[in-house]
Design a protein around this motif. Structure first.
Motif, short mmCIF file in Angstrom:
data_model
loop_
_atom_site.label_atom_id
_atom_site.label_comp_id
_atom_site.label_asym_id
_atom_site.label_seq_id
_atom_site.Cartn_x
_atom_site.Cartn_y
_atom_site.Cartn_z
N PHE A 3 -3.12 0.50 -4.00
CA PHE A 3 -1.82 0.96 -3.51
C PHE A 3 -1.82 2.46 -3.27
O PHE A 3 -1.24 2.94 -2.28
N SER A 4 -2.47 3.20 -4.13
CA SER A 4 -2.55 4.65 -3.95
C SER A 4 -3.35 5.01 -2.70
O SER A 4 -2.98 5.91 -1.94
N LEU A 24 -3.20 -0.78 -8.59
CA LEU A 24 -2.62 0.55 -8.38
C LEU A 24 -3.57 1.44 -7.60
O LEU A 24 -3.13 2.27 -6.77
N GLN A 25 -4.87 1.29 -7.80
CA GLN A 25 -5.83 2.09 -7.04
C GLN A 25 -5.75 1.78 -5.54
O GLN A 25 -5.77 2.70 -4.70
N LYS A 42 5.38 -0.84 -3.33
CA LYS A 42 4.46 -1.57 -4.20
C LYS A 42 3.77 -0.64 -5.19
O LYS A 42 3.52 -1.01 -6.35
N LYS A 43 3.51 0.57 -4.75
CA LYS A 43 2.92 1.54 -5.66
C LYS A 43 3.90 1.90 -6.77
O LYS A 43 3.52 1.98 -7.96
N GLY A 71 -4.41 -5.09 -2.92
CA GLY A 71 -3.66 -4.75 -4.13
C GLY A 71 -2.69 -5.84 -4.52
O GLY A 71 -2.49 -6.11 -5.73
N THR A 129 -1.26 4.34 0.32
CA THR A 129 -0.23 5.38 0.50
C THR A 129 -0.82 6.63 1.13
O THR A 129 -0.18 7.29 1.95
N THR A 182 4.35 0.11 1.38
CA THR A 182 3.23 0.53 0.53
C THR A 182 3.72 1.36 -0.65
O THR A 182 3.28 1.16 -1.80
N ARG A 183 4.64 2.27 -0.40
CA ARG A 183 5.17 3.10 -1.49
C ARG A 183 5.98 2.25 -2.48
O ARG A 183 5.97 2.52 -3.69
N CYS A 234 -3.34 -2.73 1.15
CA CYS A 234 -2.18 -3.15 0.36
C CYS A 234 -2.24 -4.65 0.02
O CYS A 234 -1.83 -5.06 -1.07
N GLU A 251 7.94 8.52 -6.62
CA GLU A 251 7.70 7.62 -5.48
C GLU A 251 9.00 7.00 -4.99
O GLU A 251 9.22 6.87 -3.78
#
Length: 793
Positions: free
Chosen positions: A692-693, A689-690, A708-709, A676, A696, A705-706, A673, A725
């Protein structure tokens, strides 16, 4: 009497060393005493003379240990390399007993120490080679395995923890009782081959071969083979010379039901010693006995020829049944009459008791098989009868005085009539006592095969158990927490409740950021082992994350009271001060921990965190770098440096250090994270985003984490995915103001003004400090032309 103090022992060893300066053993004992007292510099100086040159293995080993303790790694490496000829290809596996240990270190222990020295010397390649060789020599070398795991080496537990030739050879050295061992002059003990030694031992134990039995009793003394000329005096040499000139005596016939001289199988000894019967009474001399005539020994009488033939026939019969005495002794006890034998070996028939007055005992004693008294029998009185009841040594007539005559009788009350032939036996041999004690049961000879099978099964069980421990430790060293938990949970229940396994389980949950679950394991650990200090710094950090201020303070005071000089106690005390917002006191505690152990990387990392809280970024960078120098795989220090550079706006350097930390710990969602975040601040939203995913997926229940995603999805205008999300996030953190504020922005983009105003209002109530930003968002909704009063419904 109390044991002597360490000071007294040291003084005595110093006097011993002064008495013999050339002896490496006295120097080793003195250095070992100083080493165990913690006086490493004195141990270094004492063992240096013999250890550094590699001429004494024990001195070199203790010298290398002191070099590891006082940071003189090159000297220790040199000493062990010079003494390689003394320890290479040696193994102590199977040579330790419950009361004795091998005096010298073997190749596995020396290779493990050499690997530690190379690791501290920062020669990773040679360190790995030595650790691998140590595990090949002994798979139970746990220190070598953990060192490889801590270095980040990818190892396979299936290939390490298995039975190899070294283990089998070590087991074969552990001879069962009854196997001969040869001791050389220099003190080295060499075992005889198992297959040949067993037959040799039983050949020596043959009670029917007087020549071999006598030779064995002379040459095998105390389990050591002695030559005829090794340390003998002149008197014994003369006796042996006289015996060698005499012809070999014929073998007498032994009664199978008597207790012959058998091998003494001591279960606590690995050697065979011949059991020696108590000395018997000397033979009686006749009144007309003459000095022994050696010349008459050459011509044996006719009666002796019959005896010799019978003894040879008995030997041939006994040779086909070597264990007959043991089998008969283990059978049911026999009666006294059944134990009586004639000269030819047949059992004596029971005789009915006569009704008439008893005859003279002399006539009964010498009655033949035909019921008639021997013509040459002599009357024996009551005193002589008592003497005859005692066991007599079975001595051949050829060795008796006046053996050239046909026979000589005993003289009692002036009766000197000679005895007639009684089958080649005289009175002592023909007479059978009335009451005869049962022969003692010979020791049962146990086969070594079942014992070896049990040992191999035990080793296999230990190997399988060690595989599970190794799999869990390897997975946790690679930060695969789920695999580590699965390995440790597969252990038996008794092992799962041990302090070490509980600590490993708690650490695995800590790496997953499951602080509540980790706290349960550490609490149970404290109940089982309240004096344990290892990993207590991790437990204090868990309590810091859980904001358990009271529990953390109680833990810190307990640790400090139990061990004032432990860095773990000072780390816990520093975390307690940090949780109470007293950063200066926390820094003092963390600095004290680093003074106690300059290689304690976690204390440097906590010290850096406190400098960041005080916005002392240069000092924080210095503390983090010291942590990395103490432990190259301490990812927390890389994470701290990344945070400092992120706060300073150096996003490229921050990305580099976050990426280095993620390589060490690829399953940590916080590190992913953070990468990211840096990419997001560099306006690289798609790459952010990659990460962050991925974070998650690693931590599905992590609200940060969710969030920020969802924010990245909203910035990329992926509204449906962002809404999903945020709905999950609202369930995870319903009282988080930022979540409701982000939901308000989402519904504003979707033109759902009523839902937007509702979530903005909830955010304002949860975080009044952010009222200005929230009011501006609400005012932006009021400026919209499509605004209507229905949004307040």
């Amino acid at each position: 009497m109390p044991p002597p103090s360490s000071t007294a022992v040291t003084a005595q060893l110093r006097q011993l060393d002064a008495h013999d300066r050339r002896s490496g053993e006295s120097a080793y004992l003195l250095a070992l005493c100083h080493f165990r007292l913690g006086d490493y510099k004195s141990a270094y100086e004492i063992s240096k003379y013999n250890g550094y040159r590699g001429i004494h293995l024990n001195c070199a080993y203790i010298f290398a240990q002191t070099c590891l303790a006082i940071d003189r790694y090159k000297d220790g490496i040199t000493a062990l390399e010079k003494s390689r000829g003394l320890w290479s290809h040696t193994s102590n596996f199977g040579k330790h007993t419950a009361t004795a240990r091998a005096s010298n270190p073997d190749s596995a222990s020396v290779l493990c120490l050499l690997g530690k020295l190379y690791k501290a010397y920062d020669d990773k390649k040679k360190a790995i080679i030595n650790f691998e060789e140590a595990l090949k020599a002994n798979p139970f070398m746990w220190d070598a395995f953990t060192a490889l795991c801590d270095m980040g080496v990818s190892v396979r537990t299936q290939n390490i923890f298995k039975l190899n030739d070294v283990l089998i050879d070590g087991l074969s050295f552990d001879q069962p009782p009854g196997i001969l061992v040869e001791q050389k002059d220099n003190g080295a003990i060499n075992p005889i081959d198992k297959k040949t030694s067993r037959s040799a031992a039983f050949d020596t134990m043959d009670p029917f071969d007087s020549q071999r039995t006598g030779a064995s009793s002379e040459t095998l003394i105390g389990g050591n083979f002695m030559s005829a000329g090794s340390g003998e005096n002149d008197f014994m040499s003369k006796i042996r010379a006289a015996r060698s000139k005499m012809p070999a005596a014929p073998e007498p016939v032994h009664d199978l039901l008597e207790s012959p001289t058998v091998a003494n199988l001591d279960p606590n000894s690995s050697r065979v010693t011949l059991g020696v019967e108590p000395p018997q009474a000397p033979t009686r001399k006749t009144r007309n006995s003459q000095p022994p005539d050696h010349g008459s020994l050459e011509a044996a009488p006719k009666t002796h020829r019959l005896t010799t033939k019978r003894s040879q026939k008995a030997q041939e019969e006994h040779a086909s049944e070597p264990n007959l005495a043991i089998l008969r002794a283990s059978a049911a006890p026999v009666s006294v009459t059944d134990r009586k034998r004639t000269v030819s070996g047949h059992p004596v028939q029971p005789r009915p008791q006569p009704e008439e007055p008893p005859q003279r005992r002399s006539a009964r004693l010498f009655r033949g098989t035909n019921g008639k008294a021997s013509s040459g029998a002599t009357a024996v009185g009551a005193a002589a009868a008592r003497e005859l009841k005692k066991a007599r040594p079975q001595i051949s007539r050829i060795l008796r005085p006046n053996s050239s005559s046909a026979s000589v009788g005993r003289t009692v009350s002036g009766n000197r009539k000679p005895l007639e032939e009684n089958g080649g036996m005289d009175v002592d041999q023909a007479e059978v006592p009335r009451i005869k004690e049962a022969p003692p049961q010979p020791p049962v000879i146990k086969s070594a095969e079942p014992e070896m099978v049990k040992i191999e099964e035990t080793l296999k069980h230990l190997i399988e158990l060690l595989k599970k421990f190794g799999s869990g430790y390897l997975a946790l060293s690679q930060y695969r927490s789920m695999d580590a938990l699965a390995a440790y949970m597969s252990l038996p229940r008794a092992h799962q409740e041990t302090p070490w396994v509980l600590s490993q389980l708690g650490r695995a949950h800590y790496e997953q950021a499951s602080y509540a679950e980790a706290e349960k394991y550490y609490r149970e650990l404290r109940r089982l082992a309240p004096t344990r200090l290892e990993d207590m710094e991790v437990y204090s950090t868990i309590l810091w994350f859980l904001k358990r201020e009271t529990d953390l303070s109680f833990l810190a005071h307990e640790l400090v009271d139990s061990s004032w000089h432990s860095p773990q106690a000072w780390c816990a005390l520093g975390n307690a001060w940090s949780l109470s917002r007293d950063h200066e006191q926390a820094l003092r505690c963390f600095k004290r921990a680093t003074q106690l152990n300059p290689k304690f990387a976690y204390a440097f990392t906590l010290q850096g965190h406190e400098h960041v809280s005080n916005e002392e970024y240069e000092k924080a960078l210095t503390a983090y770098r010291l942590a990395i120098s103490a432990d190259r795989r301490h990812y927390n220090a890389y994470y701290g440096i990344g945070r400092v550079y992120e706060k300073l706006g150096s996003y490229d350097k921050a990305y580099t250090h976050f990426h280095s930390a993620s390589i060490i710990n690829p399953t940590n969602a916080v590190l992913i994270c953070c990468i990211g975040n840096v990419l997001e601040k560099q306006r690289q939203i798609v790459q952010a985003l990659q990460y962050f995913s991925k974070a998650t997926e690693l931590a599905p229940h992590a609200a940060q984490t969710r969030y920020k995603k969802a924010r990245a999805l909203l910035a990329l205008n992926q509204l449906d995915a962002a809404q999903k999300e945020l709905e999950v996030l609202k369930t995870l953190a319903p009282d988080e103001a930022t979540v409701h504020f982000l939901l308000g922005k989402l519904y504003k983009t979707l033109n759902d003004k009523g839902s937007a105003v509702r979530h903005f209002t909830i955010a304002l109530n949860l975080d009044p400090k952010a009222s200005q930003q929230i009011k501006e968002a609400i005012e932006s909704l009021e400026d919209d032309d499509s605004f209507d009063d229905s949004m307040m419904a």
